[in-house]
Design a protein around this motif. Sequence first.
Motif, PDB file in Angstrom:
ATOM      1  N   ILE A 199      -2.753   7.749   9.773  1.00 26.46           N
ATOM      2  CA  ILE A 199      -3.816   6.535  10.424  1.00 26.46           C
ATOM      3  C   ILE A 199      -2.982   6.146  11.804  1.00 26.46           C
ATOM      4  O   ILE A 199      -1.747   6.222  12.094  1.00 26.46           O
ATOM      5  CB  ILE A 199      -3.917   5.497   9.473  1.00 26.46           C
ATOM      6  CG1 ILE A 199      -2.556   5.159   8.956  1.00 26.46           C
ATOM      7  CG2 ILE A 199      -4.693   5.879   8.445  1.00 26.46           C
ATOM      8  CD1 ILE A 199      -2.591   3.742   8.157  1.00 26.46           C
ATOM      9  N   GLY A 258       4.573 -12.359  11.133  1.00 21.78           N
ATOM     10  CA  GLY A 258       3.295 -12.907  10.862  1.00 21.78           C
ATOM     11  C   GLY A 258       2.618 -11.822   9.879  1.00 21.78           C
ATOM     12  O   GLY A 258       1.532 -12.297   9.367  1.00 21.78           O
ATOM     13  N   GLY A 259       3.192 -10.704   9.635  1.00 22.79           N
ATOM     14  CA  GLY A 259       2.689  -9.718   8.742  1.00 22.79           C
ATOM     15  C   GLY A 259       1.896  -8.614   9.500  1.00 22.79           C
ATOM     16  O   GLY A 259       1.710  -8.406  10.719  1.00 22.79           O
ATOM     17  N   ILE A 260       1.180  -7.657   8.691  1.00 24.46           N
ATOM     18  CA  ILE A 260       0.883  -6.573   9.347  1.00 24.46           C
ATOM     19  C   ILE A 260      -0.853  -6.679   9.240  1.00 24.46           C
ATOM     20  O   ILE A 260      -1.468  -6.732   8.040  1.00 24.46           O
ATOM     21  CB  ILE A 260       1.275  -5.242   8.394  1.00 24.46           C
ATOM     22  CG1 ILE A 260       2.672  -5.060   8.558  1.00 24.46           C
ATOM     23  CG2 ILE A 260       0.362  -4.072   8.853  1.00 24.46           C
ATOM     24  CD1 ILE A 260       3.258  -4.009   7.383  1.00 24.46           C
ATOM     25  N   ILE A 261      -1.294  -7.044  10.521  1.00 28.27           N
ATOM     26  CA  ILE A 261      -2.947  -7.415  10.423  1.00 28.27           C
ATOM     27  C   ILE A 261      -3.409  -6.424  11.471  1.00 28.27           C
ATOM     28  O   ILE A 261      -3.095  -6.430  12.515  1.00 28.27           O
ATOM     29  CB  ILE A 261      -2.818  -8.825  10.840  1.00 28.27           C
ATOM     30  CG1 ILE A 261      -2.152  -9.697   9.928  1.00 28.27           C
ATOM     31  CG2 ILE A 261      -4.249  -9.271  11.200  1.00 28.27           C
ATOM     32  CD1 ILE A 261      -2.056 -11.227  10.256  1.00 28.27           C
ATOM     33  N   VAL A 281       3.971  -2.252   3.809  1.00 28.56           N
ATOM     34  CA  VAL A 281       4.486  -3.669   3.608  1.00 28.56           C
ATOM     35  C   VAL A 281       5.753  -3.874   3.228  1.00 28.56           C
ATOM     36  O   VAL A 281       6.433  -4.811   3.560  1.00 28.56           O
ATOM     37  CB  VAL A 281       3.364  -4.339   2.584  1.00 28.56           C
ATOM     38  CG1 VAL A 281       4.158  -5.755   2.264  1.00 28.56           C
ATOM     39  CG2 VAL A 281       1.973  -4.465   3.234  1.00 28.56           C
ATOM     40  N   MET A 296      -0.369   1.503   2.319  1.00 29.26           N
ATOM     41  CA  MET A 296      -0.363   0.112   2.674  1.00 29.26           C
ATOM     42  C   MET A 296       0.764  -0.449   1.834  1.00 29.26           C
ATOM     43  O   MET A 296       1.676  -1.264   2.574  1.00 29.26           O
ATOM     44  CB  MET A 296      -1.655  -0.676   2.548  1.00 29.26           C
ATOM     45  CG  MET A 296      -1.799  -2.025   3.056  1.00 29.26           C
ATOM     46  SD  MET A 296      -1.651  -2.095   4.936  1.00 29.26           S
ATOM     47  CE  MET A 296      -1.072  -3.676   5.248  1.00 29.26           C
ATOM     48  N   LYS A 297       1.007  -0.283   0.619  1.00 32.21           N
ATOM     49  CA  LYS A 297       1.939  -0.663  -0.143  1.00 32.21           C
ATOM     50  C   LYS A 297       3.541  -0.320   0.389  1.00 32.21           C
ATOM     51  O   LYS A 297       4.349  -1.110   0.611  1.00 32.21           O
ATOM     52  CB  LYS A 297       1.826  -0.167  -1.651  1.00 32.21           C
ATOM     53  CG  LYS A 297       2.913  -0.707  -2.542  1.00 32.21           C
ATOM     54  CD  LYS A 297       2.556  -0.162  -4.060  1.00 32.21           C
ATOM     55  CE  LYS A 297       3.134  -0.798  -4.904  1.00 32.21           C
ATOM     56  NZ  LYS A 297       2.709  -0.751  -6.344  1.00 32.21           N
ATOM     57  N   ALA A 306      -4.457   5.869   0.779  1.00 30.64           N
ATOM     58  CA  ALA A 306      -4.607   4.678   1.993  1.00 30.64           C
ATOM     59  C   ALA A 306      -3.839   3.584   1.557  1.00 30.64           C
ATOM     60  O   ALA A 306      -3.136   2.843   1.996  1.00 30.64           O
ATOM     61  CB  ALA A 306      -5.864   4.464   2.473  1.00 30.64           C
ATOM     62  N   SER A 307      -4.461   3.147   0.124  1.00 29.33           N
ATOM     63  CA  SER A 307      -3.934   1.981  -0.421  1.00 29.33           C
ATOM     64  C   SER A 307      -2.410   2.061  -0.655  1.00 29.33           C
ATOM     65  O   SER A 307      -1.581   1.076  -0.542  1.00 29.33           O
ATOM     66  CB  SER A 307      -4.575   1.694  -1.702  1.00 29.33           C
ATOM     67  OG  SER A 307      -5.932   1.347  -1.564  1.00 29.33           O
TER      68      SER A 307
END
Lengths: 148, 148
Positions: free
Chosen positions: B138, B78-81, B70, B66-67, B62-63
């Motif tokens: 996910i 504004g980013g991935i939130i 991004v 995310m890498k 999962a980590s």
Amino acid sequence: MEERYLEDFAPGQIFRSDRLTVTPEAIIAYAREYDPQPFHLDDAAARGTLFGGLAASGWHTASLTMKLLVGSEFRPVGGIIGGGMEELAWPRPVRPGDELRLEIEVLEVRLSQSKPRQGVLRARCTTLNQRDEVVQVIVPKLVVPRRG
Amino acid sequence: MEERYLEDFAPGQIFRSDRLTVTPEAIIAYAREYDPQPFHLDDAAARGTLFGGLAASGWHTASLTMKLLVGSEFRPVGGIIGGGMEELAWPRPVRPGDELRLEIEVLEVRLSQSKPRQGVLRARCTTLNQRDEVVQVIVPKLVVPRRG
């Protein structure tokens, strides 16, 4: 602490973890490696964002929850092994200095249809901060061996 | 790569990531910090377990996802939130030497009921290995600002 087989678990059982303090250095180190967005890397940069200040990546919260879970009273025989979950919620972010702990509630215990030597355990794992505010909820399905 | 507002996204759009190779050292380093169970720490110890050999923690997968996310073509302003997701599945483990990549499919784009300046984007993020086998799915709900 004793390891438990499927038969030793029942809905309604509650298990708890130790506490763990999240330093700003840990938040930034995780973010550098896995989630390098400004609001996870730098407090000043985070002020102008939705977070309003440095906040841990949700995946860092999830990783720290796994660390708490592995060290907790919840000890299935063979380890904590799951193929996924039906829910993952981050109702509020983890902040520098937060102290996290975990409550694990067993929701369902059932035999596997296809594998007679194991079963499936569904649990709600709630991660709380030092003000007892919920920072994460997951409901994983875990594989747990039967006795004998 | 251009950052996108809510209005720039539409269901059916596909975004892709670069590739990333998972070394045994990286699997073990993550496990030592966050998921210190034998099958994530040591190949010999893992042979006698359900995994049959060293496997990455699901939270490591999962980590790493995310890498990849991004760094991908998927770039909301504004980013991935996100506040969570309705599903997280690990159909098979990540093994030492696996090369991971990500496909992001936009499923739904809608305005927020309560916050007129933002909306919610639901996407399916599928993590694949070098044999195009799925190692993680996910379906996060992300907060994305509206234009203007």
